[in-house]
Scaffold this motif. Structure first.
Motif, PDB file in Angstrom:
ATOM      1  N   LYS A  18      -1.985  -5.173  -0.272  1.00  0.00           N
ATOM      2  CA  LYS A  18      -1.051  -4.866  -1.353  1.00  0.00           C
ATOM      3  C   LYS A  18      -1.705  -5.024  -2.714  1.00  0.00           C
ATOM      4  O   LYS A  18      -1.495  -4.217  -3.636  1.00  0.00           O
ATOM      5  CB  LYS A  18       0.167  -5.782  -1.231  1.00  0.00           C
ATOM      6  CG  LYS A  18       1.242  -5.506  -2.273  1.00  0.00           C
ATOM      7  CD  LYS A  18       2.440  -6.427  -2.043  1.00  0.00           C
ATOM      8  CE  LYS A  18       3.520  -6.154  -3.091  1.00  0.00           C
ATOM      9  NZ  LYS A  18       4.695  -7.054  -2.896  1.00  0.00           N
ATOM     10  N   GLN A  19      -2.512  -6.074  -2.881  1.00  0.00           N
ATOM     11  CA  GLN A  19      -3.194  -6.326  -4.159  1.00  0.00           C
ATOM     12  C   GLN A  19      -4.515  -5.570  -4.282  1.00  0.00           C
ATOM     13  O   GLN A  19      -5.223  -5.725  -5.284  1.00  0.00           O
ATOM     14  CB  GLN A  19      -3.464  -7.835  -4.295  1.00  0.00           C
ATOM     15  CG  GLN A  19      -2.222  -8.710  -4.286  1.00  0.00           C
ATOM     16  CD  GLN A  19      -1.298  -8.418  -5.438  1.00  0.00           C
ATOM     17  OE1 GLN A  19      -1.758  -8.082  -6.541  1.00  0.00           O
ATOM     18  NE2 GLN A  19       0.014  -8.524  -5.196  1.00  0.00           N
TER      19      GLN A  19
ATOM     20  N   ALA B 208      -1.779  -8.466   4.845  1.00  0.00           N
ATOM     21  CA  ALA B 208      -0.848  -7.561   4.168  1.00  0.00           C
ATOM     22  C   ALA B 208      -0.881  -7.754   2.651  1.00  0.00           C
ATOM     23  O   ALA B 208      -0.865  -6.787   1.862  1.00  0.00           O
ATOM     24  CB  ALA B 208       0.565  -7.783   4.694  1.00  0.00           C
ATOM     25  N   ASN B 209      -0.947  -9.020   2.196  1.00  0.00           N
ATOM     26  CA  ASN B 209      -1.004  -9.293   0.760  1.00  0.00           C
ATOM     27  C   ASN B 209      -2.315  -8.795   0.142  1.00  0.00           C
ATOM     28  O   ASN B 209      -2.348  -8.290  -0.983  1.00  0.00           O
ATOM     29  CB  ASN B 209      -0.854 -10.794   0.499  1.00  0.00           C
ATOM     30  CG  ASN B 209       0.596 -11.246   0.647  1.00  0.00           C
ATOM     31  OD1 ASN B 209       1.509 -10.480   0.384  1.00  0.00           O
ATOM     32  ND2 ASN B 209       0.801 -12.478   1.082  1.00  0.00           N
ATOM     33  N   LEU B 210      -3.401  -8.967   0.887  1.00  0.00           N
ATOM     34  CA  LEU B 210      -4.690  -8.488   0.392  1.00  0.00           C
ATOM     35  C   LEU B 210      -4.678  -6.977   0.214  1.00  0.00           C
ATOM     36  O   LEU B 210      -5.193  -6.432  -0.778  1.00  0.00           O
ATOM     37  CB  LEU B 210      -5.814  -8.903   1.354  1.00  0.00           C
ATOM     38  CG  LEU B 210      -6.186 -10.389   1.357  1.00  0.00           C
ATOM     39  CD1 LEU B 210      -7.150 -10.687   2.515  1.00  0.00           C
ATOM     40  CD2 LEU B 210      -6.828 -10.793   0.033  1.00  0.00           C
TER      41      LEU B 210
ATOM     42  N   LEU C 269       0.189 -11.882   7.450  1.00  0.00           N
ATOM     43  CA  LEU C 269       0.743 -11.903   6.098  1.00  0.00           C
ATOM     44  C   LEU C 269      -0.363 -11.902   5.049  1.00  0.00           C
ATOM     45  O   LEU C 269      -0.273 -11.218   4.015  1.00  0.00           O
ATOM     46  CB  LEU C 269       1.634 -13.141   5.922  1.00  0.00           C
ATOM     47  CG  LEU C 269       2.973 -13.109   6.669  1.00  0.00           C
ATOM     48  CD1 LEU C 269       3.673 -14.459   6.564  1.00  0.00           C
ATOM     49  CD2 LEU C 269       3.875 -12.001   6.111  1.00  0.00           C
ATOM     50  N   MET C 270      -1.408 -12.682   5.303  1.00  0.00           N
ATOM     51  CA  MET C 270      -2.527 -12.718   4.365  1.00  0.00           C
ATOM     52  C   MET C 270      -3.179 -11.353   4.254  1.00  0.00           C
ATOM     53  O   MET C 270      -3.479 -10.883   3.143  1.00  0.00           O
ATOM     54  CB  MET C 270      -3.557 -13.763   4.814  1.00  0.00           C
ATOM     55  CG  MET C 270      -4.765 -13.870   3.882  1.00  0.00           C
ATOM     56  SD  MET C 270      -5.954 -15.102   4.430  1.00  0.00           S
ATOM     57  CE  MET C 270      -5.010 -16.590   4.116  1.00  0.00           C
TER      58      MET C 270
END
Length: 452
Positions: free
Chosen positions: A441-442, A437-439, A434-435
């Motif tokens: 995404k941003q 994926a968020n990185l 998840l971490m």
């Protein structure tokens, strides 16, 4: 259960039933007295002629001298020295001849005194032969013919080997490597170096040149393959890597026959391979790789005692197995390659037998177990204590009632612990994904700096 009760409280926990622990009652066979080798310390004497007939070349003399040194029986010692003397006089090693004469010390009469005439004749002939070979080699080097140079080094190495100058033989065999023009030449060079290295006790060189021979561009013939397996087995055994040694001996094909008797006999393959396998293989490996191995079975047929003790061990007839081992022990202590490993192998085999004996039961009466292993209860307790301390047996000893109680793990608790650990690992992995994926995404991704 008190100490007077006989037998064991049986509660099998494995999927394989154990048959007749101790074996003395159910198996009417009795191990025969060992034959074929001398017994150290005054056991039954062997037929030395039959024994040395298994070997050829320098190893025949080396084994006779080893027996003479270790047997502890003057009659056997003199017989071995006499046969070594006669064998040496068929060759041209005057240095070894002098050593044997010194060991005989005049105890065999005038026929086995120093023959100075023979020594002088051999030395003169050797000097002339050496000079001729060196001149031929120099001539070949001048002509720059690779095959001739290879043969020249090979002939010179053969000369040094025959005269006991093993260091010089090793150097010249190695020098042929630069002039080998085919895989067959490489294989022969490696076998020559291996032979001398075994004589010198340099087993690191043995391992290296086995690898070189196996890496040859063309596949080696079956006989050479079997020789290399035996050499590798000896090298692993020397370094106490018994499982690897067992595998190499077990891979030896029937093509070996009598083609490697200047190093090892077929009977040795069976003995070395069988004992190393017993000391290092589990029951499944012992069944699949030894007992059901058709090729190795041919070797075992030549040494019935080893074949029977392996079968007894697998069938849990430990009393019979250990009796065979005890009968073989004096003979094995006189083996030039195995003598240093006998105690270690025997200890490992005995410990494996004790572990297998106790495995299927909740409790075992130590009196019954001591009878099965031909030892005292006190001695057995000490062995069990060592195995429990080393965490090889999960059990505790009731010293008062002389009972061994198995201490089996709580399977329910162990399962819960594994499930919890799996859950923790899963949660950690999900958080990491998840971490990431968020990185992504941003677009918070650190890229490597471009090199100028």
């Amino acid at each position: 259960m008190d100490g007077g009760d006989e037998g064991v409280v049986v509660a099998p926990i494995g999927d394989e039933s154990m048959c007749s622990n101790g074996g003395a009652v159910d198996d009417p066979r009795r191990p025969p007295a060992s034959s074929g080798k001398a017994a150290a310390g005054g056991g039954e004497q062997m037929d030395l002629e039959a024994y040395v007939a298994l070997y050829t070349g320098r190893t025949r003399v080396s084994r006779l001298l080893f027996i003479a040194e270790r047997c502890g029986n003057e009659g056997m010692q003199l017989e071995a020295l006499r046969m070594a003397h006669d064998e040496i006089k068929k060759g041209e090693d005057s240095h070894l001849y002098r050593e044997v004469i010194a060991k005989i010390g005049g105890r065999l009469g005038p026929l086995y005194a120093l023959d100075q005439t023979w020594v002088d004749m051999v030395d003169r002939r050797a000097e002339a032969r050496k000079e001729k070979l060196e001149n031929e080699l120099n001539s070949y080097k001048t002509n720059l013919i690779k095959e001739s140079i290879r043969m020249g080094f090979n002939d010179l190495a053969d000369f040094f080997y025959a005269h006991g100058q093993l260091g010089d033989a090793f150097k010249n065999y190695v020098r042929t490597r630069d002039y080998c023009t085919s895989s067959k030449h490489i294989s022969q060079m490696c076998l020559n170096v291996i032979l001398v290295s075994i004589e010198l006790g340099q087993f690191m060189h043995v391992s290296n040149y086995v690898s070189k021979a196996e890496q040859a561009p063309e596949q080696v013939d079956p006989i050479t393959h079997s020789k290399l397996r035996c050499a590798a087995g000896l090298a692993y055994m020397e370094t106490k890597k018994y499982k690897l040694a067992a595998r190499k001996f077990l891979e030896t094909g029937p093509e070996l026959g009598n083609n490697y008797t200047d190093v090892i006999a077929q009977q040795d393959v069976a003995t070395y391979g069988g004992l190393c396998a017993l000391a290092s293989f589990d029951r499944t490996e012992l069944k699949n790789k030894v007992i059901d191995n058709i090729n190795f079975r041919n070797f075992l047929e030549l040494v019935p005692e080893v074949r029977e003790l392996i079968n007894d061990f697998y069938a849990s007839r430990y009393a019979s197995c250990l009796e065979y081992l005890e009968n073989l022990k004096p003979n094995l202590l006189l083996d030039i390659h195995l003598h240093d490993h006998v105690e270690t192998l025997y200890t490992d085999i005995r410990h494996k037998a004790i572990i297998q004996y106790t495995h299927p039961f909740i409790s075992v009466d130590l009196h019954t177990m001591a009878g099965a292993f031909k030892t005292s209860v006190a001695g057995l307790e000490k062995e069990l204590e060592a195995l429990i301390t080393d965490d090889k047996i999960q059990a505790r000893i009731d010293s008062h009632n002389k009972i061994l109680y198995a201490r089996h793990a709580d399977q329910r608790n162990a399962t819960f612990q594994r499930v919890l650990q799996t859950g923790v690992e899963f949660e950690r992995d999900v958080r990491s994904m998840l971490m990431r994926a968020n990185l992504i995404k941003q677009e918070s991704i650190l890229r490597a700096a471009r090199k100028l």
